[in-house]
Design a protein around this motif. Structure first.
Motif, short mmCIF file in Angstrom:
data_model
loop_
_atom_site.label_atom_id
_atom_site.label_comp_id
_atom_site.label_asym_id
_atom_site.label_seq_id
_atom_site.Cartn_x
_atom_site.Cartn_y
_atom_site.Cartn_z
N LYS A 22 0.89 -1.40 -0.18
CA LYS A 22 0.01 0.04 0.07
C LYS A 22 0.89 1.24 0.18
O LYS A 22 0.72 2.13 -0.86
CB LYS A 22 -0.83 0.07 1.25
CG LYS A 22 -2.22 -0.91 1.15
CD LYS A 22 -2.75 -0.87 2.59
CE LYS A 22 -2.03 -1.48 3.90
NZ LYS A 22 -1.79 -2.75 4.00
N THR A 23 2.00 1.39 0.91
CA THR A 23 2.28 2.60 1.14
C THR A 23 3.43 2.78 -0.08
O THR A 23 3.66 3.83 -0.71
CB THR A 23 3.41 2.42 2.48
OG1 THR A 23 2.44 1.98 3.44
CG2 THR A 23 4.18 3.77 2.52
N ASP A 46 -1.68 6.29 8.18
CA ASP A 46 -1.26 5.34 8.76
C ASP A 46 -0.54 5.44 10.12
O ASP A 46 0.54 6.26 9.77
CB ASP A 46 -0.65 4.31 7.97
CG ASP A 46 -0.15 3.02 8.49
OD1 ASP A 46 -0.31 2.76 9.92
OD2 ASP A 46 0.31 1.94 8.02
N HIS A 50 4.73 5.35 7.58
CA HIS A 50 5.81 4.81 6.78
C HIS A 50 5.75 5.65 5.38
O HIS A 50 6.82 5.84 4.89
CB HIS A 50 5.25 3.22 6.38
CG HIS A 50 5.57 2.43 7.44
ND1 HIS A 50 5.21 1.12 7.34
CD2 HIS A 50 6.40 2.40 8.51
CE1 HIS A 50 5.60 0.44 8.50
NE2 HIS A 50 6.37 1.31 9.35
N ASP A 135 -2.80 6.77 1.79
CA ASP A 135 -2.29 5.50 2.24
C ASP A 135 -3.03 5.24 3.43
O ASP A 135 -2.82 5.72 4.49
CB ASP A 135 -0.56 5.72 2.34
CG ASP A 135 0.15 4.57 2.91
OD1 ASP A 135 -0.50 3.45 2.33
OD2 ASP A 135 1.01 4.26 3.68
MG LIG Z 1 2.00 0.91 4.86
#
Ligand SMILES: [Mg+2]
Ligand SMILES: Nc1ncnc2c1ncn2[C@@H]1O[C@H](COP(=O)(O)OP(=O)(O)OP(=O)(O)O)[C@@H](O)[C@H]1O
Length: 375
Positions: A22-23, A46, A50, A135
């Motif tokens: 995802k990131t 998040d 990250h 994110d």
């Molecule tokens: Mg992530």
């Protein structure tokens, strides 16, 4: 809710599974879009922060982050204040560990207030971006709710090397359910990530994903690329660190696809001409055994996939026989605990609902799943 910033495309990167990129997708899609001339805001929702770190922003060094924007009703106007630059045409609204306390902080607030905080903050931007890329954390809690509420598009990264249809199916169901509850209809697209084309398993699962999700699956596949890890460690999008790497090429292709292609709704694969099919469920006596009979004069290969076997066709089928009985009849024996199971048939490679079973449940990814109740 009317949107003030109509021209800004807001894309949420969502999957409750951890480590599916995802990131990496958020940061490098943003990096490539900005590299191509768009103005981009990455929203790091998040608490692990990250994405902030991968864009060179140390959350520990900041006095303010998205918490200030989301924690209070009046915070919406403050988004521009917490945004920090992360490169040319690239900005980030940073996260911090304090975001993990948001859910508790807002527990008493009305649902439509606490789930629309981010949407309102984006709408309040005086200078909108071309893209806002969100994110999300690896769970479907309040933060992800806020992302889904704010986004018109959702990208679901799926690890092509550990692909389980079941997990993706569940996630899509969750997003649909949430969307219905929230009265929104985001466009959903699947992005194969962490692809290792040297393994047959990855090649097969990629083919399965393409078949299953059709046009809703990006043409772009993100291959494994060590440069993506290195870039994240250096706090820069890969396009700036290793522009000739696979990681940069794949994300450039993704950015081009995102920019060029109008979002499509996740639709069913085309349904073939109906054929004469008879299906019978019979209790074999013992309470955990089910025999499935499938009749079809034209089919050459029939498999069954569902919740009970992780959506892997015919896994867990203890015996499978084919007879000629006027039509061809497939008989499959499954051992199932009492419960309710969604399932589909895979007829000559094509995923189909059971036409003779009226019990069906909607899915965002296909027409409907059939439902089998074992008492
Ligand atoms: Mg992530
Ligand atoms: N295509 C790729 N090739 C090599 N490494 C990758 C690739 N994509 C992601 N990674 C690495 O895999 C790890 C997990 O990726 P990432 O952090 O993007 O996943 P995530 O879904 O955001 O995880 P989380 O659920 O914890 O937020 C990271 O170390 C990242 O650098």
């Amino acid at each position: 809710m009317t949107r003030r910033n109509e021209s800004m495309r807001t894309i949420a990167i969502v999957n409750q599974k951890g480590g599916c990129a995802k990131t990496t997708t958020a940061v490098n899609l943003a990096g490539c879009l900005a590299h191509d001339g768009a103005s981009v805001l990455v929203i790091d929702l998040d608490p692990q922060a990250h994405a902030s770190l991968a864009l060179g922003v140390d959350p520990e060094s900041l006095d303010e982050n998205l918490y200030e924007v989301l924690a209070d009703e009046g915070g919406a106007e403050r988004l521009a204040e917490v945004v920090v630059p992360a490169g040319e045409r690239l900005h980030v609204a940073p996260s911090g560990i304090v975001l993990s306390a948001l859910e508790q902080k807002l527990a008493q607030d009305r649902a439509d207030s606490r789930t629309t905080r981010l949407a309102r903050a984006l709408d309040a931007l005086v200078e909108p971006y071309d893209y806002a890329i969100i994110d999300c954390p690896p769970n479907v809690g309040l933060l992800t709710f806020n992302a889904l509420r704010a986004a018109q598009e959702v990208i679901v990264p799926v690890e092509a090397s550990h692909f389980a249809m079941h997990g993706v199916q569940k996630l899509l169901e969750t997003i649909t359910l949430l969307s219905e509850r929230l009265g929104i209809a985001p466009e959903i697209r699947i992005l194969p990530t962490l692809y290792d084309g040297r393994t047959r398993f990855a090649r097969e699962t990629l083919a399965e994903m393409r078949e299953r999700f059709g046009d809703a699956c990006f043409d772009t596949v993100i291959r494994n690329s060590i440069k993506l890890r290195e870039a994240a460690r250096r706090g820069l999008p890969v396009v700036l660190v290793a522009p000739s790497s696979n990681g940069a090429a794949d994300h450039a292709a993704l950015a081009a696809e995102v920019a060029a292609r109008a979002p499509v709704r996740l639709e069913a694969a085309p349904v073939a001409e109906p054929r004469e099919i008879v299906v019978e469920f019979r209790d074999a006596g013992a309470n955990d055994v089910r025999i499935v009979e499938f009749r079809d004069a034209g089919a050459n290969d029939v498999r069954i996939a569902g919740d009970f076997n992780g959506w892997v066709p015919d896994r867990g089928v203890v015996s499978s026989t084919r007879q000629e009985d006027g039509a061809r009849v497939w008989r499959k024996v499954l051992h199932l605990q009492p419960g309710t199971y969604a399932y589909r048939y895979v007829v000559d490679g094509e995923w189909r609902e059971d036409p003779t079973n009226p019990e069906r449940v909607p899915t965002p990814a296909g027409p409907r799943n059939s439902l089998l109740v074992v008492r």
